[in-house]
Scaffold this active site. Structure first.
Site, PDB file in Angstrom:
ATOM      1  N   CYS A   1       0.833  -1.208   0.000  1.00 28.23           N
ATOM      2  CA  CYS A   1       0.000   0.000   0.000  1.00 28.23           C
ATOM      3  C   CYS A   1       0.863   1.250   0.000  1.00 28.23           C
ATOM      4  CB  CYS A   1      -0.924  -0.024   1.216  1.00 28.23           C
ATOM      5  SG  CYS A   1      -1.889   1.471   1.385  1.00 28.23           S
TER       6      CYS A   1
ATOM      7  N   CYS B   1      -1.675   1.731  -3.034  1.00 31.20           N
ATOM      8  CA  CYS B   1      -2.631   2.832  -2.802  1.00 31.20           C
ATOM      9  C   CYS B   1      -2.009   4.227  -2.797  1.00 31.20           C
ATOM     10  CB  CYS B   1      -3.334   2.671  -1.460  1.00 31.20           C
ATOM     11  SG  CYS B   1      -3.385   1.021  -0.775  1.00 31.20           S
TER      12      CYS B   1
ATOM     13  N   LYS C   1      -0.081   5.369  -6.034  1.00 27.13           N
ATOM     14  CA  LYS C   1      -1.129   5.395  -7.064  1.00 27.13           C
ATOM     15  C   LYS C   1      -1.995   6.649  -6.952  1.00 27.13           C
ATOM     16  CE  LYS C   1      -4.995   3.872  -6.042  1.00 27.13           C
ATOM     17  NZ  LYS C   1      -5.661   2.621  -5.935  1.00 27.13           N
TER      18      LYS C   1
ATOM     19  N   TYR D   1      -9.440  -3.254 -11.332  1.00 26.55           N
ATOM     20  CA  TYR D   1      -9.315  -1.860 -10.907  1.00 26.55           C
ATOM     21  C   TYR D   1      -7.912  -1.302 -11.093  1.00 26.55           C
ATOM     22  CZ  TYR D   1      -7.141  -2.542  -6.223  1.00 26.55           C
ATOM     23  OH  TYR D   1      -6.280  -2.804  -5.196  1.00 26.55           O
TER      24      TYR D   1
ATOM     25  N   GLU E   1      -7.216   1.989 -13.233  1.00 24.12           N
ATOM     26  CA  GLU E   1      -6.600   3.162 -12.599  1.00 24.12           C
ATOM     27  C   GLU E   1      -5.344   3.605 -13.357  1.00 24.12           C
ATOM     28  OE1 GLU E   1      -8.122   2.708  -7.993  1.00 24.12           O
ATOM     29  OE2 GLU E   1      -6.178   1.858  -8.507  1.00 24.12           O
TER      30      GLU E   1
ATOM     31  N   HIS F   1     -27.062  21.662   0.066  1.00 25.89           N
ATOM     32  CA  HIS F   1     -27.181  22.247  -1.261  1.00 25.89           C
ATOM     33  C   HIS F   1     -26.212  23.413  -1.425  1.00 25.89           C
ATOM     34  CE1 HIS F   1     -29.238  23.210  -4.961  1.00 25.89           C
ATOM     35  NE2 HIS F   1     -29.249  24.476  -4.588  1.00 25.89           N
TER      36      HIS F   1
ATOM     37  N   GLU G   1     -26.044  15.531  -2.496  1.00 23.93           N
ATOM     38  CA  GLU G   1     -27.444  15.703  -2.071  1.00 23.93           C
ATOM     39  C   GLU G   1     -28.386  14.774  -2.843  1.00 23.93           C
ATOM     40  OE1 GLU G   1     -29.398  19.555  -2.961  1.00 23.93           O
ATOM     41  OE2 GLU G   1     -27.703  19.969  -4.283  1.00 23.93           O
TER      42      GLU G   1
HETATM   43  P1  FAD Z   1       1.410  -6.056   1.969  1.00 25.39           P
HETATM   44  O1  FAD Z   1       1.124  -4.623   2.170  1.00 25.39           O
HETATM   45  O2  FAD Z   1       1.604  -6.535   0.587  1.00 25.39           O
HETATM   46  O3  FAD Z   1       2.693  -6.394   2.849  1.00 25.39           O
HETATM   47  C1  FAD Z   1       3.283  -7.646   2.830  1.00 25.39           C
HETATM   48  C2  FAD Z   1       4.768  -7.473   3.131  1.00 25.39           C
HETATM   49  O4  FAD Z   1       5.329  -8.756   3.406  1.00 25.39           O
HETATM   50  C3  FAD Z   1       5.561  -6.909   1.958  1.00 25.39           C
HETATM   51  O5  FAD Z   1       6.266  -5.764   2.385  1.00 25.39           O
HETATM   52  C4  FAD Z   1       6.502  -8.034   1.568  1.00 25.39           C
HETATM   53  O6  FAD Z   1       7.773  -7.568   1.113  1.00 25.39           O
HETATM   54  C5  FAD Z   1       6.637  -8.800   2.873  1.00 25.39           C
HETATM   55  N1  FAD Z   1       7.003 -10.209   2.730  1.00 25.39           N
HETATM   56  C6  FAD Z   1       6.454 -11.117   1.881  1.00 25.39           C
HETATM   57  N2  FAD Z   1       7.001 -12.332   2.095  1.00 25.39           N
HETATM   58  C7  FAD Z   1       7.927 -12.183   3.100  1.00 25.39           C
HETATM   59  C8  FAD Z   1       8.816 -13.078   3.757  1.00 25.39           C
HETATM   60  N3  FAD Z   1       8.841 -14.372   3.444  1.00 25.39           N
HETATM   61  N4  FAD Z   1       9.621 -12.593   4.718  1.00 25.39           N
HETATM   62  C9  FAD Z   1       9.602 -11.255   5.052  1.00 25.39           C
HETATM   63  N5  FAD Z   1       8.766 -10.388   4.455  1.00 25.39           N
HETATM   64  C10 FAD Z   1       7.941 -10.838   3.496  1.00 25.39           C
HETATM   65  N6  FAD Z   1      -5.975  -1.136  -1.334  1.00 25.39           N
HETATM   66  C11 FAD Z   1      -6.834  -0.179  -0.907  1.00 25.39           C
HETATM   67  O7  FAD Z   1      -7.444  -0.327   0.155  1.00 25.39           O
HETATM   68  N7  FAD Z   1      -7.017   0.965  -1.627  1.00 25.39           N
HETATM   69  C12 FAD Z   1      -6.350   1.201  -2.784  1.00 25.39           C
HETATM   70  O8  FAD Z   1      -6.541   2.248  -3.414  1.00 25.39           O
HETATM   71  C13 FAD Z   1      -5.423   0.218  -3.241  1.00 25.39           C
HETATM   72  N8  FAD Z   1      -4.721   0.422  -4.365  1.00 25.39           N
HETATM   73  C14 FAD Z   1      -3.788  -0.502  -4.758  1.00 25.39           C
HETATM   74  C15 FAD Z   1      -3.062  -0.259  -5.914  1.00 25.39           C
HETATM   75  C16 FAD Z   1      -2.131  -1.174  -6.342  1.00 25.39           C
HETATM   76  C17 FAD Z   1      -1.340  -0.877  -7.596  1.00 25.39           C
HETATM   77  C18 FAD Z   1      -1.926  -2.374  -5.610  1.00 25.39           C
HETATM   78  C19 FAD Z   1      -0.920  -3.389  -6.077  1.00 25.39           C
HETATM   79  C20 FAD Z   1      -2.661  -2.630  -4.449  1.00 25.39           C
HETATM   80  C21 FAD Z   1      -3.599  -1.697  -4.021  1.00 25.39           C
HETATM   81  N9  FAD Z   1      -4.366  -1.911  -2.884  1.00 25.39           N
HETATM   82  C22 FAD Z   1      -5.268  -0.959  -2.465  1.00 25.39           C
HETATM   83  C23 FAD Z   1      -4.276  -3.167  -2.113  1.00 25.39           C
HETATM   84  C24 FAD Z   1      -3.424  -2.983  -0.868  1.00 25.39           C
HETATM   85  O9  FAD Z   1      -2.161  -2.481  -1.218  1.00 25.39           O
HETATM   86  C25 FAD Z   1      -3.286  -4.316  -0.141  1.00 25.39           C
HETATM   87  O10 FAD Z   1      -4.567  -4.835   0.112  1.00 25.39           O
HETATM   88  C26 FAD Z   1      -2.548  -4.189   1.169  1.00 25.39           C
HETATM   89  O11 FAD Z   1      -1.268  -3.647   0.983  1.00 25.39           O
HETATM   90  C27 FAD Z   1      -2.460  -5.557   1.858  1.00 25.39           C
HETATM   91  O12 FAD Z   1      -1.692  -5.454   3.028  1.00 25.39           O
HETATM   92  P2  FAD Z   1      -0.930  -6.729   3.588  1.00 25.39           P
HETATM   93  O13 FAD Z   1      -0.390  -6.322   4.927  1.00 25.39           O
HETATM   94  O14 FAD Z   1      -1.778  -7.918   3.500  1.00 25.39           O
HETATM   95  O15 FAD Z   1       0.281  -6.993   2.574  1.00 25.39           O
END
Ligand code: FAD
Length: 452
Positions: free
Chosen positions: A43, A48, A51, A180, A184, A439, A444
């Site tokens: 994110c 997010c 973006k 999406y 976007e 308004h 609205e």
């Molecule tokens: P992540 O944020 O992906 O974090 C996981 C972390 O784990 C990463 O940093 C990764 O490097 C680390 N990792 C993975 N495997 C290992 C390992 N074995 N050892 C150590 N570290 C590891 N969501 C919204 O709500 N609104 C939006 O507008 C939106 N726009 C988006 C736009 C794009 C282009 C993308 C790709 C996603 C978007 N999302 C949006 C989705 C949102 O980014 C994710 O839902 C959110 O980041 C999920 O969080 P998370 O903690 O599950 O995983």
């Protein structure tokens, strides 16, 4: 002597992992969090946040055109890609630093490493080459962009992760996908003046959203110059001179393009993590299967966020983290309710949606009253801008309860956050109508839709 090195070991410092680690640390637990790339996750660093900045940048081209209708002359407008790219990178790095500061303040140990699971209470830090134990392991590893590995020349294309750090702005781009993220980025690139084409295998972009909203956004993107080719896929990519690519479609069409971007979906990060050998059950899509409390098939291993492939959004990962910490560190069992989660698409026009679409409500057997309005916002009239707003409300005819609200139009991501409170609270259409209008606003119309 404590039995384990840590009370909680979190794998992945993205939206979900960071929140869980911070809250558990603040609750007095001994917590470590490991991150293999950079604190912040998808994110903050490649989703997010960057973006949304790019979307803001892309909106200026229309804003300059709109300004003329209000008497402004802005003939000097020029766009410089490196300025935007570098400013956004600076900001996301600043946010990453704030995340790290907050983790430190909560007493969380941060480990810069890739981690794999060895057994229900042991993880291995692969770069350091040592193992540590924890009473609980939380897997919050998110997901990754995918590529069509069987398509010849696919490696010539980029993904959304690469798009944020491109050396130069392309003159033209083909974006494969209709979800999406594809939409976007089509909005962003076309707004920045890039000749943009979407190639999507389905019959209309944005599958899963309400059909009227999908049609509205697709038509507006086309009206504003995005070429949308539906019912077709990319079959072959070959390199031409000066970095250009020749993209061949399943309908035999050939597109010459400066850049190609794959936005064909994301997959959970579960591969080569030792999960299955530790006894963690995965779903067919490779996500970690969890119960309502985010507990996996192994009682000491939990999973939250995109790696569970439930609703892949940042606020959802955060709420799952909060529920996990409430349950495990405060003795207050809490299951996050995944119903009626509002979401936004920062397309042109943007979408705000909450609750059931018309199709979903009908499939569930509801008899419906559908309220719909389609209008040109006040600002666009003087601006000479033809973009319109579509608002749609799905109401259960028997109970009068509002089951869903879907808006495609300017400011809809802001509007839907408030509409979501009423939908989540289960208010009836009559209760919405008791609310007096503000308004003159676009919002609205949400309390003025009189006739189904
Ligand atoms: P992540 O944020 O992906 O974090 C996981 C972390 O784990 C990463 O940093 C990764 O490097 C680390 N990792 C993975 N495997 C290992 C390992 N074995 N050892 C150590 N570290 C590891 N969501 C919204 O709500 N609104 C939006 O507008 C939106 N726009 C988006 C736009 C794009 C282009 C993308 C790709 C996603 C978007 N999302 C949006 C989705 C949102 O980014 C994710 O839902 C959110 O980041 C999920 O969080 P998370 O903690 O599950 O995983």
């Amino acid at each position: 002597m404590p039995q384990y090195d840590y009370d909680l070991f979190v794998i992945g410092a993205g939206s979900g992992g960071v929140r869980a680690a911070r809250l558990a640390g603040r609750a007095g637990a001994k917590v470590a969090i490991a991150e293999q790339v950079q604190i912040g996750g998808t994110c903050v660093l490649r989703g997010c946040v960057p973006k949304k900045f790019f979307v803001y940048a892309s909106e200026f081209s229309q804003a300059f055109r709109d300004a003329k209708g209000f008497g402004w002359t802005v003939d000097w407008a020029r766009f410089d890609w490196p300025t935007l790219r570098d400013a956004v990178q600076n900001e996301v790095n600043r946010l990453s630093g704030i995340y790290a500061t907050n983790l430190g303040a909560a007493g969380v140990e941060m480990i810069d490493d890739r981690v794999v699971v060895i057994d229900p209470h042991t993880v291995r830090l692969t770069r350091e080459g040592r193992s540590v134990t924890a009473e609980r392991i939380l897997v919050a590893t998110g997901g990754h962009t995918t590529r069509p590995t069987t398509i010849k020349g696919q490696e010539l294309g980029i993904t959304s992760t690469d798009a944020f750090v491109l050396e130069a702005l392309p003159s033209s781009i083909v974006i494969a996908g209709g979800g999406y993220i594809a939409v976007e980025f089509a909005t962003i690139f076309s707004g920045l003046g890039v000749d943009t084409t979407i190639v999507y295998r389905g019959e209309r972009i944005l599958r899963g959203f309400d059909h009227d909203v999908r049609a509205h956004v697709q038509a507006d993107l086309q009206r504003t110059g995005v070429n949308i080719i539906c019912g077709s896929t990319i079959e072959d990519v070959s390199g031409l001179s000066h970095g250009k690519k020749l993209v061949t479609l399943s309908n035999s069409m050939k597109l010459e393009t400066d850049q190609l971007m794959w936005a064909i979906g994301r997959e959970p990060n579960t591969a080569n993590m030792g999960l299955e050998s530790a006894g963690v059950r995965l779903t067919e899509r490779g996500a970690i299967a969890v119960d309502a409390y985010s507990r996996s098939s192994v009682p000491s291993i939990w999973a939250i966020g995109d790696v569970t492939d439930r609703v892949n959004l940042t606020p959802v990962a955060i709420r799952e983290a909060v529920a996990f910490v409430e349950t495990e560190f405060h003795g207050r069992p809490l299951a996050f309710d995944h119903a009626d989660i509002a979401s936004a698409v920062f397309s042109r026009p943007p979408i705000g949606a909450v609750g059931l679409t018309e199709e979903q409500a009908r499939a569930k057997g509801h008899k419906l009253k559908i309220f719909r309005t389609n209008f040109r916002p006040m600002k666009h009239i003087v601006a000479g801008n033809d973009q319109r707003v579509l608002m749609k409300m799905i109401v259960d005819a028997a109970s009068d309860r509002v089951l869903g609200v879907h808006i495609a139009g300017v400011d809809s991501p802001e509007q839907i956050q408030l509409a979501a409170i009423a939908v989540k609270a289960g208010l009836t259409k009559a209760q919405w109508d008791l609310t007096c209008a503000v308004h003159p606003t676009g919002a609205e119309e949400l309390v003025l839709m009189g006739e189904p």
